[in-house]
Design an enzyme around this catalytic site. Structure first.
Site, PDB file in Angstrom:
ATOM      1  N   LYS A   1       0.813  -1.222   0.000  1.00  0.00           N
ATOM      2  CA  LYS A   1       0.000   0.000   0.000  1.00  0.00           C
ATOM      3  C   LYS A   1       0.848   1.274   0.000  1.00  0.00           C
ATOM      4  O   LYS A   1       0.522   2.242  -0.695  1.00  0.00           O
ATOM      5  CB  LYS A   1      -0.944   0.008   1.205  1.00  0.00           C
ATOM      6  CG  LYS A   1      -2.045  -1.041   1.133  1.00  0.00           C
ATOM      7  CD  LYS A   1      -2.973  -0.901   2.335  1.00  0.00           C
ATOM      8  CE  LYS A   1      -4.078  -1.942   2.304  1.00  0.00           C
ATOM      9  NZ  LYS A   1      -5.022  -1.783   3.450  1.00  0.00           N
TER      10      LYS A   1
ATOM     11  N   ASP B   1     -10.339   2.583   2.627  1.00  0.00           N
ATOM     12  CA  ASP B   1     -10.491   2.065   3.984  1.00  0.00           C
ATOM     13  C   ASP B   1     -11.280   3.033   4.862  1.00  0.00           C
ATOM     14  O   ASP B   1     -12.112   2.611   5.676  1.00  0.00           O
ATOM     15  CB  ASP B   1      -9.125   1.797   4.615  1.00  0.00           C
ATOM     16  CG  ASP B   1      -8.462   0.543   4.071  1.00  0.00           C
ATOM     17  OD1 ASP B   1      -9.182  -0.349   3.576  1.00  0.00           O
ATOM     18  OD2 ASP B   1      -7.224   0.446   4.131  1.00  0.00           O
TER      19      ASP B   1
END
Length: 290
Positions: free
Chosen positions: A71, A108
């Protein structure tokens, strides 16, 4: 006659990747909406990730998800990104912009907030007492905590406390908004529960095979809610303790499901819903892997 456009292909990339449930989620939505397309797991080692990103559009992919450990690397390598991804410092969703450049997002934060809304109702800041002066108390200061803190700030929460065993990591998150984010010592958490309307465990404590989070919830106000990002098991010891006190609880599975929605909409052109059928499908997979 013009040949039909190829069906969109998307992926989840990580290392390792066999554990990922993203193909189950996206495959369910493709089937439910009768869409042509595919979604697959790709195991790419860290040293090969940059080459993978530069080459995936030529492979026919329209985008994909990024998971551990890539990420932060994706954040550094995309050409453009959303302000949210820039603030979080990590990218978990890739697509191509109108110019064909690699674009990054982080879903997220909205995924966590969407799950709170679905579980507690959209008025949870008021019903938990946060609107009346209570705080959100986050345990942990890793990437998940940063994303969740950004989401809570975007929702307008006035006061967020972050506790971590390594105090410097919690202190680093104050930079998100020094007026609204406070770093607190891990051993001060029990004494701060009485001021919390929302308690969120963003650590791996309570995960299957890990030690439990040792925290007595007696100090939480009666109207507080407790969330845990761990979803294996679905009911962690923390959530079980919260239920025993008749507090409202938010498990970790919904965040996984809701964070997948924006990427699917971008790649396949349909905004899917997180339904009981989808949840039951993923729960059955979790139980089947035990």
């Amino acid at each position: 006659m013009t040949a039909p456009a190829p069906a969109p292909k998307a992926f989840v990339v990580g290392h390792p990747i066999a554990h990922s449930r993203s193909p189950l989620i996206h495959g369910h939505w493709l089937s439910a909406h009768g869409l042509a397309g595919s979604y697959e797991r790709l195991d790419v080692a860290p040293e090969a990730f940059a080459d993978f990103l530069s080459g995936f559009p030529a492979s026919g992919f329209v985008g994909g998800n990024v998971t551990i450990p890539h990420k932060e690397a994706a954040f550094r390598l995309v050409a453009t990104m959303t302000p949210r991804a820039e603030r979080i410092g990590a990218v978990n969703t890739l697509s191509l912009d109108a110019a064909g450049r690699l674009h990054g997002d982080n879903t997220d934060a909205p995924g966590f907030l969407a799950h709170l809304d679905a579980t507690l109702g959209a008025d949870w800041p008021e019903t938990t007492g946060i609107g009346a002066g209570r705080t959100a108390l986050l345990l942990g200061a890793g990437g998940a905590a940063r994303a969740i803190a950004v989401g809570l700030l975007e929702r307008g929460l006035p006061h967020i406390r972050i506790a971590n065993r390594t105090a410097a990591r919690a202190e680093a998150l104050r930079g998100l908004d020094s007026a609204r984010v406070e770093a607190v010592a891990w051993d001060h958490v029990p004494g701060l529960l009485g001021e919390a309307g929302l308690l969120v465990n963003t650590t791996s404590l309570g995960m299957a095979g890990a030690e439990a989070l040792d925290l007595d919830l007696a100090g939480l106000p009666d109207g507080a809610a407790v969330a845990d990002i761990v979803y294996v098991p679905l009911e962690t010891p923390l959530l079980a303790a919260a239920r025993a006190r008749s507090l409202r609880t938010v498990d970790g599975l919904g965040m996984l499901l809701h964070q997948a929605v924006p990427g699917f909409a971008r790649w396949f052109g349909v905004t899917p819903q997180v339904t009981p059928d989808l949840r039951a499908l993923v729960v059955a997979d979790i139980e089947g892997r035990r």
